[in-house]
Design a protein around this motif. Structure first.
Motif, short mmCIF file in Angstrom:
data_model
loop_
_atom_site.label_atom_id
_atom_site.label_comp_id
_atom_site.label_asym_id
_atom_site.label_seq_id
_atom_site.Cartn_x
_atom_site.Cartn_y
_atom_site.Cartn_z
N LEU A 111 94.67 45.02 23.22
CA LEU A 111 93.90 46.09 23.84
C LEU A 111 94.04 46.06 25.36
CD1 LEU A 111 90.62 46.15 21.70
CD2 LEU A 111 92.62 47.64 21.55
N ASN A 112 94.10 44.87 25.94
CA ASN A 112 94.31 44.78 27.39
C ASN A 112 95.65 45.39 27.79
OD1 ASN A 112 91.87 43.47 27.87
ND2 ASN A 112 92.77 41.43 27.68
N HIS A 113 96.68 45.10 27.01
CA HIS A 113 98.01 45.66 27.30
C HIS A 113 97.99 47.18 27.20
CE1 HIS A 113 102.23 46.41 27.43
NE2 HIS A 113 102.31 46.69 26.15
N LEU A 114 97.34 47.69 26.15
CA LEU A 114 97.26 49.14 26.00
C LEU A 114 96.47 49.77 27.14
CD1 LEU A 114 96.64 49.41 22.15
CD2 LEU A 114 98.76 49.89 23.39
N LEU A 115 95.45 49.06 27.64
CA LEU A 115 94.67 49.56 28.76
C LEU A 115 95.53 49.66 30.02
CD1 LEU A 115 91.91 50.45 29.86
CD2 LEU A 115 91.47 48.04 30.41
N THR A 116 96.32 48.63 30.31
CA THR A 116 97.18 48.68 31.51
C THR A 116 98.17 49.83 31.40
OG1 THR A 116 98.78 47.07 30.60
CG2 THR A 116 96.98 46.20 31.95
N LYS A 117 98.71 50.06 30.20
CA LYS A 117 99.67 51.15 30.03
C LYS A 117 99.00 52.51 30.21
CE LYS A 117 102.95 51.02 26.99
NZ LYS A 117 103.67 50.97 25.71
N GLN A 118 97.78 52.64 29.69
CA GLN A 118 97.09 53.92 29.84
C GLN A 118 96.69 54.19 31.28
OE1 GLN A 118 94.28 55.51 27.21
NE2 GLN A 118 95.15 54.64 25.35
N ILE A 119 96.29 53.13 32.00
CA ILE A 119 95.97 53.31 33.41
C ILE A 119 97.19 53.83 34.16
CG2 ILE A 119 95.38 52.12 35.56
CD1 ILE A 119 93.66 50.20 33.86
N LEU A 120 98.31 53.12 34.03
CA LEU A 120 99.51 53.50 34.77
C LEU A 120 100.09 54.82 34.28
CD1 LEU A 120 101.24 50.01 35.09
CD2 LEU A 120 99.94 51.26 36.83
N GLY A 121 99.80 55.18 33.04
CA GLY A 121 100.29 56.45 32.51
C GLY A 121 99.47 57.65 32.90
N ASN A 122 98.35 57.42 33.61
CA ASN A 122 97.48 58.51 34.04
C ASN A 122 97.29 58.44 35.56
OD1 ASN A 122 95.52 60.40 34.48
ND2 ASN A 122 94.03 59.55 33.04
N PRO A 123 98.17 59.08 36.33
CA PRO A 123 98.10 58.99 37.79
C PRO A 123 96.77 59.44 38.39
CG PRO A 123 100.18 59.98 37.09
CD PRO A 123 99.30 59.91 35.88
N ASN A 124 96.02 60.29 37.68
CA ASN A 124 94.73 60.73 38.18
C ASN A 124 93.64 59.67 38.02
OD1 ASN A 124 95.69 63.33 38.87
ND2 ASN A 124 95.42 64.02 36.75
N ALA A 125 93.94 58.63 37.25
CA ALA A 125 92.92 57.63 36.93
C ALA A 125 92.80 56.55 38.00
CB ALA A 125 93.21 56.98 35.59
N TYR A 126 93.75 56.47 38.91
CA TYR A 126 93.72 55.39 39.89
C TYR A 126 94.35 55.83 41.20
CZ TYR A 126 98.71 54.68 38.99
OH TYR A 126 100.07 54.86 38.88
#
Length: 302
Positions: free
Chosen positions: A261-276
């Motif tokens: 789940l941590n790995h999936l979270l890092t991928k989703q963060i980086l895959g959503n430029p508006n999120a960070y």
């Protein structure tokens, strides 16, 4: 605030958890903006650490490139993150990081020996701007916007020695060494026996893990912290979040989270430029995030 690396080369030899063979770990300073670079010295393969390097999360976080893999990196990365190190060359001569005592305190001691030095380029951090959550049944990991770095974890095991545990950790280097770094990995005796039948956990012992039978902890020395089990989950989460490549400013919350789940979270963060937002720290940013205090150099020493 400036980027950081280590002052001098250091190394150690330890046993790999799953294969049970000696592994030599060597750390070397790295130039600005190079990030964390892993090398399998026995294979001559190097790669920069990113979430895309993750090839397995079943028993640990495993990274690799081509035919070169390095397993159980999370404890080491947790210490590197805690010390605010941005650039580092990491070399191992086998497919696992040494397990040491099952926590990250030995890696903290190695980094103390190496010394931490500032570099010329400004440090970068990631500020979370939108909530992102990853779920699997009732398990979840979630990151939400915050000017602080918080790790809030809860576990619930159907075992009398663990049961339900929760811990909130407001990140700083000093607090990490006091509250998190000595928390050891844990496993159940029946799982160890199964894993060994599959050629895994061959290096596991009471010297590098908390082991439980059906009712109790088998380690004669007992626990290092009252909530050692959930604190180790935070240790793991910090190591897994280190794959983002920069310190994280946001609230990480998890119920029964995992490496997957941590790995999936890092991928989703980086895959959503508006999120960070990646912030290059000038003096005003440093003050607003209190990052000098969080990663204070004098807190790298006992």
């Amino acid at each position: 605030m400036k980027q950081k690396t280590i002052q001098k080369n250091v190394d150690l030899v330890g046993i790999g958890l799953h294969k049970g063979v000696p592994v030599r770990l060597k750390l070397e300073p790295a130039p600005e903006n190079s990030g964390l670079v892993f090398t399998r010295s026995d294979l001559g393969v190097s790669f920069k650490l990113t979430p895309e390097c993750v090839i397995d999360t079943t028993m640990a976080t495993v990274v690799g490139k081509d035919n070169a893999r390095i397993s159980t990196i999370e404890h080491f990365l947790s210490a590197v993150y805690a010390y605010g190190i941005d650039n580092l060359h990491i070399s191992v001569d086998n497919e696992e990081m040494p397990i040491m005592d099952g926590s990250s305190i030995s890696f903290c001691m190695l980094l103390d020996e190496a010394g931490i030095v500032p570099q010329n380029e400004p440090k970068k951090v990631m500020k979370i701007k939108e909530t992102i959550e990853v779920k699997e049944g009732d398990k979840f990991v979630r990151i939400t916007p915050s000017d602080k770095s918080l790790f809030d974890f809860e576990i619930d095991f159907k075992h009398p020695a663990i049961a339900k545990q929760a811990y909130q950790f407001y990140f700083s280097t000093t607090a990490y060494k006091e509250e998190i770094a000595k928390a050891r990995t844990f496993g159940f005796l029946h799982e160890v026996q199964y894993l060994r039948s599959k050629g895994l956990a061959l290096g596991g012992s009471l010297a590098n893990a908390i082991v439980l039978d059906e009712t109790k902890i088998l380690n004669p020395e007992g626990l290092r912290y009252k909530e050692e089990f959930v604190r180790h989950k935070i240790l793991d989460a910090i190591g897994d979040m280190a794959l983002l490549g920069v310190p994280l400013f946001g609230s990480y919350v998890s119920y029964a989270g995992s490496h997957k789940l941590n790995h999936l979270l890092t991928k989703q963060i980086l895959g959503n430029p508006n999120a960070y937002e990646i912030v290059t720290l000038n003096e005003e940013d440093t003050q607003s995030l209190a990052i000098e205090k969080i990663f204070a150099l004098d807190s790298c020493k006992d």
